[in-house]
Design a protein around this motif. Structure first.
Motif, PDB file in Angstrom:
ATOM      1  N   VAL A   8       0.848  -1.246   0.031  1.00  0.00           N
ATOM      2  CA  VAL A   8      -0.015   0.084   0.153  1.00  0.00           C
ATOM      3  C   VAL A   8       0.871   1.258  -0.114  1.00  0.00           C
ATOM      4  O   VAL A   8       1.776   1.567   0.998  1.00  0.00           O
ATOM      5  N   LEU A   9       0.739   2.107  -1.127  1.00  0.00           N
ATOM      6  CA  LEU A   9       1.885   3.250  -1.361  1.00  0.00           C
ATOM      7  C   LEU A   9       0.781   4.388  -1.106  1.00  0.00           C
ATOM      8  O   LEU A   9      -0.425   4.598  -1.213  1.00  0.00           O
ATOM      9  N   GLY A  10       1.462   5.435  -1.224  1.00  0.00           N
ATOM     10  CA  GLY A  10       1.065   6.859  -1.371  1.00  0.00           C
ATOM     11  C   GLY A  10       0.431   7.361   0.168  1.00  0.00           C
ATOM     12  O   GLY A  10       1.118   7.192   0.998  1.00  0.00           O
ATOM     13  N   ALA A  11      -0.684   8.066   0.161  1.00  0.00           N
ATOM     14  CA  ALA A  11      -1.176   8.942   1.215  1.00  0.00           C
ATOM     15  C   ALA A  11      -2.495   8.233   1.632  1.00  0.00           C
ATOM     16  O   ALA A  11      -3.571   8.977   1.440  1.00  0.00           O
ATOM     17  N   PRO A  12      -2.852   6.874   1.850  1.00  0.00           N
ATOM     18  CA  PRO A  12      -4.231   6.440   2.257  1.00  0.00           C
ATOM     19  C   PRO A  12      -4.696   7.132   3.629  1.00  0.00           C
ATOM     20  O   PRO A  12      -4.029   7.499   4.423  1.00  0.00           O
ATOM     21  N   THR A  13      -6.024   7.323   3.576  1.00  0.00           N
ATOM     22  CA  THR A  13      -6.684   7.941   4.867  1.00  0.00           C
ATOM     23  C   THR A  13      -6.603   6.631   5.828  1.00  0.00           C
ATOM     24  O   THR A  13      -6.654   5.425   5.497  1.00  0.00           O
ATOM     25  N   ALA A  14      -6.939   7.088   6.913  1.00  0.00           N
ATOM     26  CA  ALA A  14      -7.129   5.718   8.111  1.00  0.00           C
ATOM     27  C   ALA A  14      -8.487   5.040   7.757  1.00  0.00           C
ATOM     28  O   ALA A  14      -8.287   3.757   7.839  1.00  0.00           O
ATOM     29  N   GLU A  15      -9.532   5.748   7.101  1.00  0.00           N
ATOM     30  CA  GLU A  15     -10.581   4.851   6.617  1.00  0.00           C
ATOM     31  C   GLU A  15     -10.073   3.976   5.669  1.00  0.00           C
ATOM     32  O   GLU A  15     -10.727   3.128   5.687  1.00  0.00           O
ATOM     33  N   GLN A  16      -9.505   4.451   4.760  1.00  0.00           N
ATOM     34  CA  GLN A  16      -9.285   3.803   3.394  1.00  0.00           C
ATOM     35  C   GLN A  16      -8.488   2.556   3.765  1.00  0.00           C
ATOM     36  O   GLN A  16      -8.582   1.359   3.256  1.00  0.00           O
ATOM     37  N   LEU A  17      -7.513   2.765   4.932  1.00  0.00           N
ATOM     38  CA  LEU A  17      -6.572   1.601   5.142  1.00  0.00           C
ATOM     39  C   LEU A  17      -7.139   0.604   5.917  1.00  0.00           C
ATOM     40  O   LEU A  17      -6.897  -0.621   5.757  1.00  0.00           O
ATOM     41  N   ALA A  18      -8.032   1.068   6.687  1.00  0.00           N
ATOM     42  CA  ALA A  18      -9.055   0.208   7.529  1.00  0.00           C
ATOM     43  C   ALA A  18     -10.018  -0.733   6.665  1.00  0.00           C
ATOM     44  O   ALA A  18     -10.131  -1.977   6.926  1.00  0.00           O
ATOM     45  N   LYS A  19     -10.532  -0.130   5.721  1.00  0.00           N
ATOM     46  CA  LYS A  19     -11.333  -0.981   4.966  1.00  0.00           C
ATOM     47  C   LYS A  19     -10.409  -1.795   3.890  1.00  0.00           C
ATOM     48  O   LYS A  19     -10.859  -3.201   3.772  1.00  0.00           O
ATOM     49  N   ASP A  68       4.226  14.398  -4.565  1.00  0.00           N
ATOM     50  CA  ASP A  68       5.633  14.710  -4.516  1.00  0.00           C
ATOM     51  C   ASP A  68       6.396  13.050  -4.210  1.00  0.00           C
ATOM     52  O   ASP A  68       7.509  13.313  -4.067  1.00  0.00           O
ATOM     53  N   VAL A  69       5.786  12.228  -4.036  1.00  0.00           N
ATOM     54  CA  VAL A  69       6.590  10.834  -3.646  1.00  0.00           C
ATOM     55  C   VAL A  69       7.191  10.675  -4.881  1.00  0.00           C
ATOM     56  O   VAL A  69       6.730  10.581  -5.813  1.00  0.00           O
ATOM     57  N   ASP A  70       8.722  10.149  -4.620  1.00  0.00           N
ATOM     58  CA  ASP A  70       9.636   9.779  -5.596  1.00  0.00           C
ATOM     59  C   ASP A  70       9.226   8.217  -5.950  1.00  0.00           C
ATOM     60  O   ASP A  70      10.150   7.367  -5.206  1.00  0.00           O
ATOM     61  N   ILE A  71       8.323   8.100  -6.680  1.00  0.00           N
ATOM     62  CA  ILE A  71       7.921   6.686  -6.713  1.00  0.00           C
ATOM     63  C   ILE A  71       9.030   5.762  -7.181  1.00  0.00           C
ATOM     64  O   ILE A  71       8.814   4.559  -6.789  1.00  0.00           O
ATOM     65  N   ALA A  72       9.808   6.269  -8.119  1.00  0.00           N
ATOM     66  CA  ALA A  72      10.869   5.555  -8.600  1.00  0.00           C
ATOM     67  C   ALA A  72      11.913   4.847  -7.563  1.00  0.00           C
ATOM     68  O   ALA A  72      12.472   3.984  -7.723  1.00  0.00           O
ATOM     69  N   LYS A  73      12.086   5.462  -6.343  1.00  0.00           N
ATOM     70  CA  LYS A  73      12.772   5.245  -5.326  1.00  0.00           C
ATOM     71  C   LYS A  73      12.136   3.959  -4.620  1.00  0.00           C
ATOM     72  O   LYS A  73      12.811   3.165  -4.025  1.00  0.00           O
ATOM     73  N   VAL A  74      10.729   3.850  -4.809  1.00  0.00           N
ATOM     74  CA  VAL A  74      10.257   3.232  -4.041  1.00  0.00           C
ATOM     75  C   VAL A  74       9.893   1.753  -4.670  1.00  0.00           C
ATOM     76  O   VAL A  74      10.058   0.646  -4.207  1.00  0.00           O
ATOM     77  N   ILE A  75       9.586   1.799  -5.885  1.00  0.00           N
ATOM     78  CA  ILE A  75       9.156   0.643  -6.776  1.00  0.00           C
ATOM     79  C   ILE A  75       9.549   0.715  -7.963  1.00  0.00           C
ATOM     80  O   ILE A  75       9.832   1.831  -8.668  1.00  0.00           O
ATOM     81  N   ASP A  76       9.775  -0.386  -8.835  1.00  0.00           N
ATOM     82  CA  ASP A  76       9.964  -0.604 -10.421  1.00  0.00           C
ATOM     83  C   ASP A  76       8.700  -0.262 -11.116  1.00  0.00           C
ATOM     84  O   ASP A  76       7.963  -1.178 -11.250  1.00  0.00           O
TER      85      ASP A  76
END
Length: 380
Positions: A8-19, A68-76
């Motif tokens: 799970v990447l990015g900025a999920p809300t607490a509600e999104q993550l719980a669901k 602003d997440v540098d996604i290339a550093k996190v994942i291919d």
């Protein structure tokens, strides 16, 4: 090592993550997978580099600061399947990092959390990407509703089979009907008062049960429930939700679509488990040994003679694409594709036999013949 790896990447809300976690626990139960053992979940990792043998996917939730997440550093981004989720169509440019904007997004204000989660299961290979539905109805009682559902479900990315739309002229109507039924995830049954008075709709329902296909009943107002449909999922339509033309109100359509997602997931999990169990029983019958089960329910086994095989159980109508995927997963190992042949067109089965002759390597094995074919593998 886990068979499936999720991030799970990015900025999920607490509600999104719980669901998301709630739905993942439900899916683990349906597919009989253990979270933390069969499925590894990583939440907002600094780096996500799953093992080469695991099926893997990631979901990116757009939110505050996520662009602003540098996604290339996190994942291919080129090698990994990533599902981007934006809060709305207008928010893509402010929530989704540039490398992910080429991917088709889902929008949280337009689809349910269940639809988002099941899309991720499709990316992971636990659900098929084709979202196929068969509409079963009596023409003299429910044609307006069937036509309406065809359009509504199609707009929600379902591939809908409707007999008046899906069968061309000069073809064997009944053979084509059964072939189409074999390749769907759910039979949507429009249960009008006279549904079981038709031999054809009654046969459609019965053969869906025989194939293990999930059934979603849409029950008309004032319809007495049949004693035969107790195990089917149910959506009850109240009189106010059916107009004079015979079409549904938006409220009824929304309930059907929401429940259809759940029925589809459970149906596919149940059918795949049944197929895997049939292969395991066949291997045991011929005194072979199961060495392990991999991603996509691939079965690795050793025959009594010591020869090692990779067996790919498949649901629905087998295709040349499945043949290709099986080759790629097997590598240098011998392989077989196990399928349920009941209801398939004779011409399609001839096509599969032609493929087997022209493309040596993987063999097609009927589910009913699994023990016989595995027991005589060396003789062929």
């Amino acid at each position: 090592m886990a068979l499936y790896e999720l991030a799970v990447l990015g900025a999920p809300t607490a509600e999104q993550l719980a669901k998301f976690q709630e739905l993942l626990h439900v899916a683990c139960g349906q597919f009989q997978l253990k979270l933390g053992h069969d499925i590894a979940l990583t939440i907002q990792p600094e780096e996500f580099r799953p093992g080469s043998r695991a099926a893997a996917a990631a979901i990116f939730f757009g939110g505050i600061g996520s662009v602003d997440v540098d996604i290339a550093k996190v994942i291919d981004c080129e090698a990994m399947t990533i599902l981007p989720i934006a809060s709305s169509d207008a928010a893509v440019m402010t929530e989704i990092p540039p490398p992910l904007r080429r991917l088709n997004c889902l929008f949280a204000d337009k689809v349910t959390p269940e639809r988002i989660f099941h899309a991720l299961l499709e990316c992971l290979g636990l659900l098929p990407r084709q979202r196929r539905v068969f509409l079963s109805y009596r023409r003299n009682e429910a044609t307006p509703a069937a036509v309406q559902l065809f359009a509504e479900l199609s707009s929600r990315q379902f591939e809908v089979f409707l007999d008046t739309q899906g069968i061309g002229p000069a073809v064997d109507f009944q053979e084509t009907l059964w072939h189409q039924l074999c390749d769907v995830d759910v039979l949507v049954m429009l249960e009008t008062p006279g549904y079981f008075e038709s031999r054809w709709t009654s046969a459609e329902y019965g053969r869906a049960l025989a194939k293990g296909i999930g059934v979603l009943r849409i029950q008309w107002p004032d319809t007495t429930p049949s004693i035969h449909t107790g195990t089917a999922s149910l959506v009850e339509v109240i009189p106010e939700e059916l107009d004079a033309v015979g079409q549904f109100a938006t409220s009824a359509i929304d309930r059907v679509c929401a429940q259809l997602e759940d029925v589809r997931s459970l149906s596919h999990a149940t059918r795949h488990l049944s197929m895997v169990t049939a292969v395991q029983d066949a291997v045991q019958q011929v005194e072979g040994k199961i060495d392990g089960i991999g991603p996509n329910r691939t079965i690795y086994l050793t025959l009594r003679s010591g020869r090692k095989l990779m067996v790919q159980p498949t649901i629905g109508v087998p295709t040349s694409t499945i043949l290709q995927e099986t080759f790629e997963r097997a590598g240098a190992d011998e392989s077989a594709i196990v399928y349920d042949h009941f209801g398939l067109k004779r011409s399609w089965q001839s096509h599969m036999n032609w493929l087997a002759q022209k493309v040596p390597g993987a063999r097609w094995i009927k589910k009913t013949d699994a023990a016989w074919d595995l027991g005589g593998w060396e003789a062929n």
